[in-house]
Design a protein around this motif. Structure first.
Motif, mmCIF file in Angstrom:
data_model
loop_
_atom_site.group_PDB
_atom_site.id
_atom_site.type_symbol
_atom_site.label_atom_id
_atom_site.label_comp_id
_atom_site.label_asym_id
_atom_site.label_seq_id
_atom_site.Cartn_x
_atom_site.Cartn_y
_atom_site.Cartn_z
ATOM 1 N N THR A 168 0.789 -1.131 0.277
ATOM 2 C CA THR A 168 -0.353 0.058 -0.010
ATOM 3 C C THR A 168 0.923 1.396 0.466
ATOM 4 O OG1 THR A 168 -1.726 -1.424 0.753
ATOM 5 C CG2 THR A 168 -1.765 1.455 0.759
ATOM 6 N N PRO A 169 1.942 1.437 0.970
ATOM 7 C CA PRO A 169 2.870 2.803 0.813
ATOM 8 C C PRO A 169 3.727 2.794 -0.280
ATOM 9 C CG PRO A 169 3.360 1.260 2.786
ATOM 10 C CD PRO A 169 2.523 0.845 2.325
ATOM 11 N N ILE A 170 3.657 1.490 -0.533
ATOM 12 C CA ILE A 170 4.708 1.556 -2.142
ATOM 13 C C ILE A 170 4.232 1.582 -3.264
ATOM 14 C CG2 ILE A 170 6.628 -0.134 -2.971
ATOM 15 C CD1 ILE A 170 6.154 -1.717 -0.472
ATOM 16 N N PRO A 179 0.306 -2.339 6.395
ATOM 17 C CA PRO A 179 1.108 -0.792 5.331
ATOM 18 C C PRO A 179 1.851 -0.285 6.845
ATOM 19 C CG PRO A 179 -1.212 -0.823 6.022
ATOM 20 C CD PRO A 179 -1.069 -2.560 6.073
ATOM 21 N N LEU A 180 1.628 -0.544 7.795
ATOM 22 C CA LEU A 180 2.348 0.392 8.840
ATOM 23 C C LEU A 180 3.907 -0.582 9.104
ATOM 24 C CD1 LEU A 180 -0.172 0.402 12.277
ATOM 25 C CD2 LEU A 180 1.146 2.485 11.241
ATOM 26 N N VAL A 181 3.912 -1.524 8.865
ATOM 27 C CA VAL A 181 4.852 -2.192 8.657
ATOM 28 C C VAL A 181 6.464 -1.360 7.672
ATOM 29 C CG1 VAL A 181 6.811 -4.291 8.623
ATOM 30 C CG2 VAL A 181 5.208 -3.949 9.832
ATOM 31 N N ALA A 182 5.532 -1.807 6.315
ATOM 32 C CA ALA A 182 6.157 -1.127 4.830
ATOM 33 C C ALA A 182 6.455 0.085 4.999
ATOM 34 C CB ALA A 182 4.508 -1.647 3.664
ATOM 35 N N GLY A 183 5.495 1.452 5.656
ATOM 36 C CA GLY A 183 6.134 2.715 5.678
ATOM 37 C C GLY A 183 6.829 3.076 6.355
ATOM 38 N N ALA A 184 7.116 2.192 7.502
ATOM 39 C CA ALA A 184 8.323 2.541 8.372
ATOM 40 C C ALA A 184 9.293 2.163 7.360
ATOM 41 C CB ALA A 184 7.801 2.200 9.480
ATOM 42 N N VAL A 185 9.518 0.985 6.992
ATOM 43 C CA VAL A 185 10.144 0.532 6.215
ATOM 44 C C VAL A 185 10.801 1.587 5.138
ATOM 45 C CG1 VAL A 185 11.491 -1.334 4.791
ATOM 46 C CG2 VAL A 185 9.995 -1.412 7.168
ATOM 47 N N VAL A 186 10.243 1.502 3.934
ATOM 48 C CA VAL A 186 10.108 2.645 2.922
ATOM 49 C C VAL A 186 10.538 3.983 3.104
ATOM 50 C CG1 VAL A 186 8.639 3.761 0.961
ATOM 51 C CG2 VAL A 186 8.317 1.419 1.448
ATOM 52 N N GLN A 187 9.781 4.707 4.799
ATOM 53 C CA GLN A 187 9.929 5.590 4.899
ATOM 54 C C GLN A 187 11.637 5.897 6.030
ATOM 55 O OE1 GLN A 187 8.058 8.587 4.663
ATOM 56 N NE2 GLN A 187 9.606 10.283 5.527
ATOM 57 N N TYR A 188 12.290 4.888 6.188
ATOM 58 C CA TYR A 188 13.582 5.121 7.173
ATOM 59 C C TYR A 188 14.291 4.117 7.101
ATOM 60 C CZ TYR A 188 9.889 7.962 9.868
ATOM 61 O OH TYR A 188 9.366 8.852 10.023
ATOM 62 N N MET A 244 -4.779 16.562 -0.799
ATOM 63 C CA MET A 244 -4.781 16.863 0.406
ATOM 64 C C MET A 244 -2.575 17.214 0.212
ATOM 65 S SD MET A 244 -6.418 13.884 3.102
ATOM 66 C CE MET A 244 -7.518 13.802 3.379
ATOM 67 N N GLY A 245 -1.669 17.444 -0.628
ATOM 68 C CA GLY A 245 -0.796 17.204 -0.405
ATOM 69 C C GLY A 245 0.113 17.092 0.770
ATOM 70 N N TYR A 246 0.180 15.680 1.021
ATOM 71 C CA TYR A 246 0.967 14.718 1.862
ATOM 72 C C TYR A 246 1.452 13.669 1.316
ATOM 73 C CZ TYR A 246 -2.151 16.589 5.964
ATOM 74 O OH TYR A 246 -2.344 17.672 6.873
ATOM 75 N N HIS A 247 3.148 13.695 0.971
ATOM 76 C CA HIS A 247 3.952 12.463 0.555
ATOM 77 C C HIS A 247 4.333 12.024 1.659
ATOM 78 C CE1 HIS A 247 3.178 14.751 -3.103
ATOM 79 N NE2 HIS A 247 2.654 16.037 -2.333
ATOM 80 N N SER A 248 4.679 11.795 2.401
ATOM 81 C CA SER A 248 5.280 11.135 3.669
ATOM 82 C C SER A 248 4.906 8.983 3.838
ATOM 83 C CB SER A 248 4.635 11.550 5.392
ATOM 84 O OG SER A 248 5.300 10.109 5.911
ATOM 85 N N HIS A 249 5.367 8.308 3.106
ATOM 86 C CA HIS A 249 5.146 6.754 3.060
ATOM 87 C C HIS A 249 4.688 6.496 4.455
ATOM 88 C CE1 HIS A 249 6.417 7.067 -0.995
ATOM 89 N NE2 HIS A 249 7.575 7.636 -0.412
#
Length: 397
Positions: free
Chosen positions: A36-38, A157-166, A248-253
């Motif tokens: 999802t966040p990818i 998506p929570l785990v993937a979002g954190a991994v993608v971001q950091y 909305m303009g948010y781009h944080s994975h």
């Protein structure tokens, strides 16, 4: 019919088999929402449109439905473990395909495999967890089965979002993490006993799931609210990530993963809450709370504000959890034991149709109109269906 090398009571004599089956269920469902966040990275890397993102999501649901229709009756005949090991294997191969994907066709293949895995797990793992719950703890069985289903969908998506971001290699690392978890789940599941005796002559031909007459009275309202709730979950997985970016303009994975996962985790909390309420109030209350939450989501979409969207996400998730736990519990409990797997398969087939078909229609409508009015109309339609389910429940009572 052949005999098992242990009795059903032995299979239910401890917490470890129950916990191992639940963990495998959790890990398999995590994999289905991991991308999802990818999706935003896929859009940029492979120049994909929002409509194509909804197609990618929908082919996953097609895999789920195909597996349910093809194998929905199998676990009642050949046992739970063969299907669940096949589901873990498909989840593993799906992760490898995602990790090695170089374009649209690789992503589509990975999503289909992920859907097939989820289809095998959706009904079979639910039945297996309910089979393995320790004697005298039956209430924990349905709560755990529905909780790890939604909890896994939320953690993905929570785990993937954190991994993608950091972490480095955002299109590779999340899948490596999940592949490791799948291997661990498979090793744990080796120790789980089989709970269903294999038929001497199993009929594995594709069969249309049928509804036992004992279940008909509870199935219709449960299915209606499942349609309304799963429409929202599909929307959050396939469309909300794009809406957060534009308009909305948010781009944080990480934010994308958090918002998508928050709905499923709120649903898990709703299922836990349902276990403390009087039995006959769950489905009705779930409809009311889901309707309220979806209306708040619609207002947040209209105002283009995250602080309007998040409260609606929480409320809708709680309502979805209340209704889903109650509906699945009623359907599973009312079904004859010999047909429990196939009856649950029918319930999940309807749910995954609700996840996929409406979202594709949103993608098509987005080719003609702006995403904002299309999204608001979608939310209002979901609220209307939830109210219809409430009316049907009140009529039955």
């Amino acid at each position: 019919m052949t005999t098992l090398d242990h009795s059903p009571d032995q299979a239910r004599s401890g917490w470890w088999p129950f916990a191992a089956a639940a963990f495998a269920f959790l890990v398999a469902m995590m994999g289905t929402t991991l991308p999802t966040p990818i999706y935003a990275l896929y859009e940029q890397q492979f120049h994909l449109s929002q409509f194509m993102i909804t197609v990618i999501y929908a082919v996953y649901a097609a895999g789920v439905i195909g597996a349910l229709l093809l194998t929905g009756t199998w676990s009642d005949q050949i046992g739970r473990k063969p299907l669940l090991f096949a589901g873990l294997a498909l989840s593993l191969v799906s992760g490898i395909c995602f990790a090695l994907s170089g374009g649209l066709w690789g992503i589509l293949l990975a999503r289909v495999l992920s859907g097939l895995s989820a289809g095998l797990f959706a009904s079979t793992a639910t039945a297996a967890v309910m089979d393995l719950v320790p004697e005298g703890q039956e209430r924990a069985g349905i709560l755990t089965a529905t909780g790890v289903n939604m909890g896994g969908l939320g953690l993905g998506p929570l785990v993937a979002g954190a991994v993608v971001q950091y972490l480095p290699d955002p299109m590779l690392t999340p899948y490596l993490v999940h592949i490791a978890l799948v291997i661990l789940a498979g090793l744990a599941f080796l120790t789980v006993p089989e709970t269903v005796a294999r038929a001497d002559h199993p009929d594995l031909a594709p069969q249309r799931p049928t509804l036992p007459s004992e279940v008909a009275g509870v199935f219709l309202p449960a299915a209606l609210v499942a349609i309304a709730g799963f429409m929202v979950t599909g929307f959050y997985s396939a469309v909300v990530p794009s809406f957060l970016a534009d308009p909305m303009g948010y781009h944080s994975h990480f934010l994308v993963g958090f918002v998508a996962g928050f709905l499923f985790l709120a649903s898990t909390a709703g299922q836990i809450l349902a276990d403390t309420l009087p039995g006959r109030s769950h489905l009705k209350l779930g409809c009311v709370v889901l309707t309220l939450g979806v209306l708040v989501i619609a207002a947040g979409l209209w105002a283009e504000t995250l602080w309007g969207l998040l409260p609606g996400t929480l409320i809708a998730g709680l309502g979805h959890g209340l209704a889903f736990r109650s509906g699945l519990g009623a359907v599973g409990s009312a079904a004859p034991e010999a047909r429990r797997g196939s009856t649950i398969a029918l319930y999940f087939t309807i749910s995954y149709l609700a996840i996929s078909v409406p979202v594709v229609l949103v993608g098509l409508a987005g080719l003609l109109w702006a995403l904002k009015p299309v999204s608001i109309a979608f939310a209002l339609l979901s609220a209307l269906l939830s109210l219809l389910a409430l009316w049907r429940i009140r009529g039955r009572d």
